[in-house]
Write an enzyme that holds these catalytic residues in place. Sequence first.
Site, PDB file in Angstrom:
ATOM      1  N   SER A  14       0.869  -1.176   0.000  1.00 57.61           N
ATOM      2  CA  SER A  14       0.000   0.000   0.000  1.00 57.61           C
ATOM      3  C   SER A  14       0.907   1.227   0.000  1.00 57.61           C
ATOM      4  CB  SER A  14      -0.935  -0.049   1.214  1.00 57.61           C
ATOM      5  OG  SER A  14      -1.906   0.961   1.145  1.00 57.61           O
ATOM      6  N   HIS A  41      -2.853  -1.256  -3.067  1.00 59.43           N
ATOM      7  CA  HIS A  41      -4.041  -0.453  -2.789  1.00 59.43           C
ATOM      8  C   HIS A  41      -4.059   0.765  -3.700  1.00 59.43           C
ATOM      9  CE1 HIS A  41      -4.297  -2.116   1.595  1.00 59.43           C
ATOM     10  NE2 HIS A  41      -4.710  -2.989   0.700  1.00 59.43           N
ATOM     11  N   ASP A 134      -3.970  -4.872   6.351  1.00 56.03           N
ATOM     12  CA  ASP A 134      -4.354  -5.737   5.244  1.00 56.03           C
ATOM     13  C   ASP A 134      -3.150  -6.567   4.810  1.00 56.03           C
ATOM     14  OD1 ASP A 134      -5.962  -6.853   3.260  1.00 56.03           O
ATOM     15  OD2 ASP A 134      -5.530  -5.256   1.823  1.00 56.03           O
TER      16      ASP A 134
END
Length: 189
Positions: A14, A41, A134
């Site tokens: 991310s 992401h 995540d």
Amino acid sequence: MENLAKHIIVIGGSAGAYELIVEILDHLPSKFTDAIVIVLHRNSKYETKIETSLSKRLNRNVISVRDKLPILENHIYFAPPGYHTLVEPDYIFSLDISDPVQFSRPSIDVFFDSVAAVYNKDATAFLLSGANNDGSSGLKAMVDQGAAGYVQDPKEAIIDTMPLAGTQVSKKVQVISNQHIVDYFSQLK
């Protein structure tokens, strides 16, 4: 004829991961037998040209995952923004628009979980810089199925939340430096 990948390498990241991903891809050999799939992401409200710009830079196909696309060796795939990317038992991708997980769609956890279920020990996972957790539970699912699991050294990550979470899920997960990550990819066969 192109062959289905018997081994898959997955990268989740991310905020702060993109620069290391580009460095990894810059050091890939011209041919390798794995498939590489990257879940980064990205906000689906904004059009990005990651695949196009990397295809030109690397002089190879960097593909945005499409539904029912086969997972082929010597290919680099990116999960598209706005969809969860999954692996089906017949080694094809599927896309899903269910709710975001950890505020993200695509979710690294969702993807890693599906890879664990299909590829088992024939997978390698890398979890890089990011600002939420995540990927950590998906990383655990993968190493529990026999996959190799690595996290970027949190001290070298631009944002350490994601790799720190990855270090806490299993003793089987190894922490490695940015240079060792790049070296891993440069030595693919």
